[in-house]
Each structure stands twice: as C-alpha cells, then as structure tokens.
Design an enzyme around this catalytic site. Sequence first.
Site, PDB file in Angstrom:
ATOM      1  N   HIS A 108      -0.954  68.114  54.061  1.00  0.00           N
ATOM      2  CA  HIS A 108      -1.450  69.117  55.023  1.00  0.00           C
ATOM      3  C   HIS A 108      -0.981  68.750  56.437  1.00  0.00           C
ATOM      4  CE1 HIS A 108      -4.063  71.654  52.625  1.00  0.00           C
ATOM      5  NE2 HIS A 108      -4.795  70.643  52.189  1.00  0.00           N
ATOM      6  N   HIS A 167      -2.706  63.816  49.709  1.00  0.00           N
ATOM      7  CA  HIS A 167      -3.046  65.234  49.825  1.00  0.00           C
ATOM      8  C   HIS A 167      -3.208  65.641  51.299  1.00  0.00           C
ATOM      9  CE1 HIS A 167      -4.962  69.058  48.426  1.00  0.00           C
ATOM     10  NE2 HIS A 167      -5.569  68.968  49.601  1.00  0.00           N
ATOM     11  N   GLU A 168      -4.077  64.924  52.007  1.00  0.00           N
ATOM     12  CA  GLU A 168      -4.295  65.273  53.418  1.00  0.00           C
ATOM     13  C   GLU A 168      -3.015  65.030  54.221  1.00  0.00           C
ATOM     14  OE1 GLU A 168      -6.858  67.019  54.035  1.00  0.00           O
ATOM     15  OE2 GLU A 168      -7.896  66.537  52.162  1.00  0.00           O
TER      16      GLU A 168
HETATM   17 CO    CO Z   1      -6.252  70.729  50.635  1.00  0.00          CO
END
Ligand code: CO
Length: 504
Positions: free
Chosen positions: A265, A261-262
């Site tokens: 980003h 997830h990170e």
């Molecule tokens: Co997020």
Amino acid sequence: MNSNYEQYREHMQQLADINYASALLQWDQEVYMPVNSAAARARQISTLSGLAHEKSTTEKLGSLLTTLEKDHSLNAKEQANIRETMRVYKDQKKYTTAFVVEMSKTVSQCFDAWQEARKKSDFSIYRPRLEKLLELKRKECELLGYNDHPYNALLNQFEPGATVATLDALFNEVSNKLVPFIDEITSAKKPDSGFLFRHYSREKQWPYGLELLKLMHFDFDAGRQDISAHPFTTSFSATDVRVTTRINENDIREMIWGCIHEGGHALYEQGLPDEEYGLPSGEAVSLGIHESQSRLWENNVGRSLPFWKFNYKHLQHLFPENLGNIDVESFYAGINAVEPSLIRTSADELTYHLHVLIRYEIEKLLISGKVQVKELPELWNSQYKKYLRIDVPNDAQGVLQDVHWSHGSFGYFPTYSLGSFYAAQFFRQAKIEIAGLDEMLASGEYKPLLDWLRTNIHVHGKTYRAHELCKKVTGEEINFRYFFEYATAKYGRIYQADTTKIVS
Ligand code: CO
C-alpha cells in the site's frame, strides 16, 4: 497558465491540507495518543471534518468546476481531474446537513453497540442499532441515485464504476470454480505449518520487519513504521507515508505478511505524483486498485517460492531454534497452507474470497431489503456451512467479527477480492513485460517490478477509472481467469493436486 484551473488547484490543495492534518491526528490516535485524550481528539477531528465538508461543497468550487467543465483548453489529465472532482462534488451536495448529522450519530451508536455485542457474543445488543443504520443506508442509496440495484450507489463510493453486474459475474466464478478447487486441495494432505506458531521474540521480529520494507524499496525518508493494534497505512502526501504493523510472538505470519501487505500500500502512496498533490491525479484510483498493490507484494511476491529462495536463509539464521530443520520448500508449503476457517482476517489466500463472497451476498440482500437484520446470524452460519463447510460456534466468531457494518461501510468488502484479482492480472502482465522477473525475485532484485508498477499504475493517480486502468495495463478488463490460473498453478504444485481436471 489557466487562472481558473490554478484557482481550482489552490482550492483542492487547501482541502487536502485539512484532510491530511486530520489523517495525521487519526494516525497519532492509533499509534501514540495517551488514553485520556480521546474526547479532545474526537472533537479536533470532527471540527476538521466539518471544515473539509464545507470546503468541498462551496458554491465557489461548484462554479469553478462548471466553468472548467466547458474549457476545451485543458489537457486530458486536467479534464479528468475536473470530471472526477465534479462527480464527488455533486454526490456531496446530495446530502443534507440533517442527514449527515443523523448518520454520524447512528454510526457512533452502532459502533459502540457492536463492540459490546462482540465482547458478549450477543447479537441482540447490536440488532436494533444495525436496523436503524441500514434504514439510513437505504435512504442514502435513494439520495445518491443508482441504476439497476441500490447497492451500486454504495459500491460507487469505494470502487467508482463497479456494479453488481460485474461483481456477480466475478463471484459466480468464485463459487463455481474456486469452491470446488479448494475442496479438492483440502482433501489432499495439508502441509505442516506448525513451525510458524513457535515462539518468535518481539526484539528480533521488529528489525526484521523494517528490513523487509527496505528490501521492497520503501523510502524511509518519506515514511516510517510503527506499532498499532490493527495494521494500516495512511499518508499525508507522497513524501510522508506511514505504515503500522503488529507483532504476535506466537504467530510470525502476522508481522511478516502484515509488513509486506502494508508496504505494498505504502509503495503505491509514495509513487503517486507529488506535483499533483490534492488533485485526483495525485490520489489512488480506488480501494480495489489500492488493495491490488498490497496483495501483489504480499501474495504474488511475498508468498512465492522465488522470494523465499532468496530471503529464507536470513530468516532461518535469525530463528535457528524454530526454523533450523525446516527447508525452504517446507517453509513455502507451510506458509501457503489452505484451511477453511472462521475468521476472515486470518484466512489463507484462497479461502479468503469465500469470506468476501458471503459478505457480498448478504450485503446485497440487506440493502435490497430481501433479508432482515434479525435473520442475519442464521443466514451467516448457513453460508459458512455452504461455502467453507464449517460450523460457526458463536456470533463473536461469526456475524459479529468485522467492524465494517458498524461503521456503515456497505460495499467495502468486495474491494478486497477485486484487489487480489487485479493483482494476479497485473502480476501476470509484469511477468510478460519484464524478462526474467522470477529470476530477479529469486536474487532479491525488486526494483524492476517496483519501477513497472510505478510507470504503469502509480504515476497515473486517479486519471483513469479502475476498469480503464486495468485495460490500459493488461489489454482487458478484470478477468477472474488470471487469479484462477495463478491459484491452480501454485496450489496444484504445493498440494500435488491433479490440476488437469480443472477447467479454467
Ligand atoms: Co490492505
């Protein structure tokens, strides 16, 4: 070379220098700072925020923007930069110093009260502080101005251009389609996921997380990963992007999908055009689009069967005692188990949106004054019963679970769902445009997908609004249909539900 535009660029870059220096201090605060330094650090960050606020509201910037707004020699990207900076500048100028000071004091008291209230599971500690904060938020809506609904003023801060009208349409679909679909699959047999909660040693988890980031082509010469209490991504330019993760030895999910997830980003931040540093064209579009990048990697890729067909053997090899007798199909089913639960941050990919729907509905009611703070716990619990069919045992696990409101972040929650809906729509388009994408994902080739995201989304920075970008990339504005099609196809197969009954 247009000298006014150059002056504007120089001004914006200096402003970015201050903001990123402050972000670096905040990163350090979460990752390495010794505990005694809290007061000094708070002071340093507050000084930098003051300087940044001053620089973003100077008359000099205002007159440069006014001149440049009428300058027809600027190209489309430059014009978009001026437009976006002017929008933010005008909004910033609406705040009086007295209001900013009062808000910052109230937020800090509200945050302290929330921490104590959550620890003691006692809403009454939080209530008066939250009442005060909401009064200020309503004032803020009036200061900023809005059309149709005061909540639009707050939404605009996180997702420029999003409105209650568009969100109502999306969340109506969540309520009318996703809720019955979740009911249907949760009445079928739940896949076993117990193997995810065996003991996974910290020593082996950490290097595996780094490996996942490498697989995704996270650039370690332009970033690094560390440990923090709550995983996050921050960046100080496209050439220095920091991610953090956390390791739970009794739940391997936290590290694996936290990293992915990170990482999603971070790939967005690393893909922003470095030559546009400090300008809107060098920044992410919105929170919703940012979240689309993390969710696309986390869910559409990182919770897919092709992804694990390639990567599972290695994970199994690292943890033979836990996964030795679990085959890849069972692993895939287990990591996608759907189960209504109390806590948003640990919810599965589908029920997650019911947690957001509840918060969105409550925020609108609070901001418009139709519901009072004192009614919150009861309202919260009744909504959890209505949508997730569960009873909330106490306020710590209920209305006190999220930090957002204590920070004054109203209008933030919907961006999480927008992220998943955009992700499904983008991923569908990527599959159309990249021939054999599933086969690539099943053979560990992630570069073509990353390149597609880079060319279609990352390089543009904030040149387009979220809805414009979505239309440019996929041919239409956000449409819940694509998330629902993705969800019914994937979970219909895992749960062997009869998806022919589902009308999309
Ligand atoms: Co997020």
